[in-house]
Scaffold this motif. Structure first.
Motif, mmCIF file in Angstrom:
data_model
loop_
_atom_site.group_PDB
_atom_site.id
_atom_site.type_symbol
_atom_site.label_atom_id
_atom_site.label_comp_id
_atom_site.label_asym_id
_atom_site.label_seq_id
_atom_site.Cartn_x
_atom_site.Cartn_y
_atom_site.Cartn_z
ATOM 1 N N GLN A 80 10.083 148.001 77.122
ATOM 2 C CA GLN A 80 8.798 148.261 76.847
ATOM 3 C C GLN A 80 7.973 149.605 77.032
ATOM 4 O O GLN A 80 6.990 149.979 76.190
ATOM 5 C CB GLN A 80 7.843 147.069 77.792
ATOM 6 N N LYS A 130 12.775 142.761 76.066
ATOM 7 C CA LYS A 130 12.822 141.967 77.197
ATOM 8 C C LYS A 130 12.954 142.489 78.570
ATOM 9 O O LYS A 130 12.345 142.081 79.847
ATOM 10 C CB LYS A 130 13.977 141.180 77.049
ATOM 11 N N GLN A 131 13.246 143.821 78.748
ATOM 12 C CA GLN A 131 13.299 144.727 79.845
ATOM 13 C C GLN A 131 12.100 145.754 79.777
ATOM 14 O O GLN A 131 11.700 146.074 78.924
ATOM 15 C CB GLN A 131 14.519 145.506 79.793
ATOM 16 N N SER A 181 18.771 148.679 72.927
ATOM 17 C CA SER A 181 17.787 147.924 72.538
ATOM 18 C C SER A 181 16.492 148.906 72.403
ATOM 19 O O SER A 181 15.707 148.096 71.739
ATOM 20 C CB SER A 181 18.001 146.709 73.665
ATOM 21 N N GLY A 213 9.518 141.446 69.927
ATOM 22 C CA GLY A 213 9.852 140.859 71.336
ATOM 23 C C GLY A 213 11.020 140.851 71.631
ATOM 24 O O GLY A 213 11.509 140.712 72.929
ATOM 25 N N PHE A 214 11.849 140.378 70.664
ATOM 26 C CA PHE A 214 13.469 140.336 70.768
ATOM 27 C C PHE A 214 13.988 141.627 71.608
ATOM 28 O O PHE A 214 15.115 141.227 72.076
ATOM 29 C CB PHE A 214 14.038 139.975 69.454
ATOM 30 N N TYR A 215 13.455 142.677 71.242
ATOM 31 C CA TYR A 215 13.911 143.934 71.982
ATOM 32 C C TYR A 215 13.143 144.554 72.989
ATOM 33 O O TYR A 215 13.640 145.873 73.385
ATOM 34 C CB TYR A 215 14.011 144.951 70.592
#
Length: 750
Positions: free
Chosen positions: A664, A659-660, A613, A655-657
């Motif tokens: 980021q 989340k962790q 991701s 934002g879908f990718y």
């Protein structure tokens, strides 16, 4: 050939090309008469190519009944010009163009083009009126070679519908070095990864999926199959005896055959010895692989960063056209003058426009659109993602979307054309509608307010009364007209056919029974939603276990008791993946499809490339920033506004990718990398872009602070962007401390 100035080739002396009939192939040599004392070694090393100017298929009917496929316009340039320009730039010195169907048209075009006088590429034509397959063509060439010996060594074999920018010199040398060590190595095939996905790789639809087995050390081709794959399960039954003499075998179902081959002279003699060899792959390649007597070998060469594709149906025509417009094929793009074609001016949002094109001020001409020379666009027109040819007249309030309008087409007021192909000299009268997938052949006249049904093929020629039984068979003719050779096809041409309304002219061809449900596969129209769902479901259903099958991607190793499967290590897979994600993102922007579809596409790429991701996050963010940089801007402030607008609009996708926290941080590192690469443009904006990402809730403060902590221990030279955003980092720390204090106070109060 690259960016050659307008008219540069035209100044050369003419006289280097000819139609070579049997017995006169050796009459000329580039630059004058053949030098008698030329050494045999020099002759052997001359870089030569055979270009097949006939596809020997019927997939482009009814259009190819009147004009050869290689002369059909591809983004307003004949297909064969892309192939010849690439061969010349790749170092090929001599090309033999084999002509069969409409041979006179091809020969006349080459004689009247600037290829006739090109200073560094000698173009010869070979004409045959009886060849009905690629095998027949190569046998005909071999017969001539027996008398003239013009092909003196290894050669490139390619079709005239190929678009590529890959280098060839090193590949040819690799083939020659291999041949020195192993005289049985007679061919090297070019392949590339072609990840199956529902949106960007539509060119594979309507064609058989390719399954190959390769020796991982030598790259020798061990198995080649196009038509026995269970698409629903993503698996194939494979005989384990393949491992008897090969301790390790790489299996691929994600490769595309580019139909670019480096061949030794033995290839021609093998076709001469085997008259049942008709198709280059189904017959010749598979025949060589199963022939244990001669022992000849075929090898593969995988390309990664270069572009190579064939146009074998209308859908791949659409896909390659878009690749050209989006500049994947550079330097063979609309604003470059290659092969004497007039370049277009690249404007805002990737719109190409001829210098003398006339556009009404009220016309809306969108991105990824090409407007040719002498074309007039009327008031209130809306033209999106389309190619408009030369000399076209388009009336008022016309909608053209996702379509290809060739030359000298007249479109009257109020027409709607979506995802269609309109050939030369067509007239579409006021209010007419072309539904998705329509193909109008030459000089068709669509009547006023007439609606042409989806996927219709329309021609002034009536449909053949008897279809060819062999899909390889088109036909061969010796004239440039239509009357003589059309009579042999049970075709008729009337001065006025009225199937397109009282004031129309043309016949709507009927779809053969059994092929009606397959028309969407070969069309330039987008995939219907129900079919898209079927494809996606099929891609998700490839995990069914079965002892009788082996995975379609990975490495098989010989073992006394069992077969172990390990995925092969990709070469520069992330770079290729990043490019695919960028292409997907650009299509999402230009075609306006939903974020959910873009996520579906990127997820399929993620699975195909075995990415995490975080990799998707980095590649998606890179695509956004690259679009911001490529969008015209006159100041750093304008660039920042571009970037902020794009990130805000597509924050749902990014934002879908992310989340962790690790995902980021990958985005921050990608921003840092891009700022280093474009220091003058993005460099000064690092901290401001970081703030935007924080403000739109793509990045959390924990990710930014953790990145800052890791950077604190780096060398001073690597702290440039950390220092630039120090005030922002300090603000985040203070805010975090305040939050902690408030939490403690609440706990005490509790």
């Amino acid at each position: 050939m690259g960016a050659q100035k307008k008219g540069e080739m035209g100044a050369q002396k003419k006289g280097d090309v000819g139609a070579l009939k049997k017995g006169d192939v050796g009459a000329q040599k580039k630059g004058g008469a053949r030098v008698s004392d030329e050494s045999e070694e020099q002759s052997r090393q001359r870089l030569q190519a055979i270009l097949l100017a006939d596809s020997f298929t019927t997939k482009f009917r009814p259009v190819t009944l009147e004009r050869p496929k290689v002369l059909l316009p591809l983004v307003n340039v004949p297909m064969i010009d892309y192939t010849l320009a690439w061969l010349e730039s790749a170092g090929i010195e001599e090309v033999f163009v084999f002509c069969c169907a409409h041979s006179t048209q091809v020969i006349d075009y080459l004689k009247n083009s600037e290829w006739y006088s090109h200073p560094s590429l000698l173009v010869r034509t070979i004409e045959s009126h009886k060849s009905i397959s690629a095998g027949d063509a190569l046998r005909f060439i071999y017969e001539q070679e027996a008398e003239t010996s013009q092909i003196q060594g290894d050669f490139v074999l390619v079709s005239g519908d190929t678009v590529s920018n890959m280098p060839l010199a090193d590949l040819i040398q690799e083939h020659r070095e291999r041949k020195k060590k192993d005289e049985k190595a007679i061919m090297t095939m070019v392949i590339k990864q072609s990840k199956p996905s529902p949106l960007t790789h539509q060119s594979r639809l309507g064609t058989d999926q390719l399954f190959i087995a390769v020796d991982p050390l030598t790259k020798q081709l061990l198995y080649y199959e196009e038509d026995k794959i269970d698409h629903a399960r993503g698996t194939i039954c494979l005989d384990k005896s393949l491992l008897d003499s090969n301790p390790s075998v790489l299996l691929y179902n994600d490769m595309q055959d580019c139909y670019i081959d480096i061949c030794s002279p033995e290839v021609l003699s093998l076709f001469e010895d085997n008259f049942d060899y008709q198709h280059l792959r189904r017959h010749f390649v598979k025949g060589v692989l199963v022939d244990d007597i001669m022992g000849y070998k075929i090898f593969t060469h995988e390309i990664h960063s270069s572009y190579a594709a064939r146009i074998d149906n209308f859908r791949s025509y659409d896909t390659v056209s878009k690749d050209i417009i989006q500049r994947w094929t550079y330097p063979y793009v609309p604003d470059i003058n290659f092969s004497g074609n007039r370049p277009l001016k690249l404007g805002r949002q990737g719109m190409y426009r001829a210098s003398d094109a006339i556009l009404s001020r009220s016309a809306d001409v969108g991105s990824s659109t090409v407007i040719g020379y002498g074309t007039e666009i009327g008031s209130g027109d809306k033209i999106l993602n389309s190619v408009i040819g030369n000399g076209c007249s388009i009336g008022s309030n016309v909608v053209i979307e996702g379509s290809y309008i060739w030359n000298n087409v007249t479109i009257e007021d109020g027409c709607e054309i979506r995802n269609a192909i309109v050939c030369d000299d067509v007239k579409i009268r006021a209010g007419a509608v072309l539904q998705p997938g329509v193909v109008l052949s030459f000089k068709v006249d669509v009547g006023r307010d007439f609606i042409v049904p989806a996927y219709s093929k329309v021609s002034l020629l009536q449909q053949p009364t008897k279809e060819d039984s062999d899909e390889e068979l088109e036909y061969a003719d010796s004239s440039s007209g239509t009357a003589d050779h059309l009579s042999g096809l049970n075709l008729q041409m009337e001065s006025k056919a009225s199937e397109l309304g009282p004031d129309g002219a043309g016949y709507i061809w009927e779809v053969c029974e059994g092929a009606r449900d397959e028309e969407w596969k070969h069309s330039v129209a987008p995939i219907p939603e129900d079919k898209l769902a079927e494809i996606t479901q099929a891609m998700d259903d490839d995990d069914i276990e079965d002892e009788s099958v082996v995975p379609t991607s990975g490495e098989l190793k010989s073992d006394a008791d069992s077969i172990n499967t390990d995925l092969n290590d990709p070469v520069d897979d992330y770079g290729y993946f990043e490019r695919e994600v960028e292409g997907t993102f650009l299509r999402a922007v230009e075609e306006g499809f939903a974020v959910d579809l873009a996520i579906l596409e990127i997820n399929s790429l993620r699975l195909s490339y075995n990415m995490e991701s975080a990799d998707c996050a980095g590649a998606t963010f890179y695509s956004m920033m690259k679009l911001a940089v490529d969008t015209p801007h006159n100041s750093a402030g304008e660039l920042l506004r571009n970037a902020a607008s794009i990130m805000t609009k597509y924050k749902g996708l990014l934002g879908f990718y992310v989340k962790q926290i690790d995902e980021q941080i990958e985005v921050i590192m990608k921003l840092e990398e891009m700022c280093q690469e474009t220091a003058r443009e993005l460099g000064p904006l690092f901290s401001q872009i970081l703030r935007v990402l924080y403000n739109i809730d793509v990045l959390e403060e924990d990710a930014i602070l953790r990145w800052a902590e890791e950077k604190a221990g780096a060398d001073e030279a690597d702290k440039v962007y950390l220092q630039q955003c120090e005030p922002f980092i300090q603000w985040l720390k203070e805010a975090e401390e305040e939050d902690e204090t408030e939490d403690e106070e609440e706990e005490e109060d509790g």
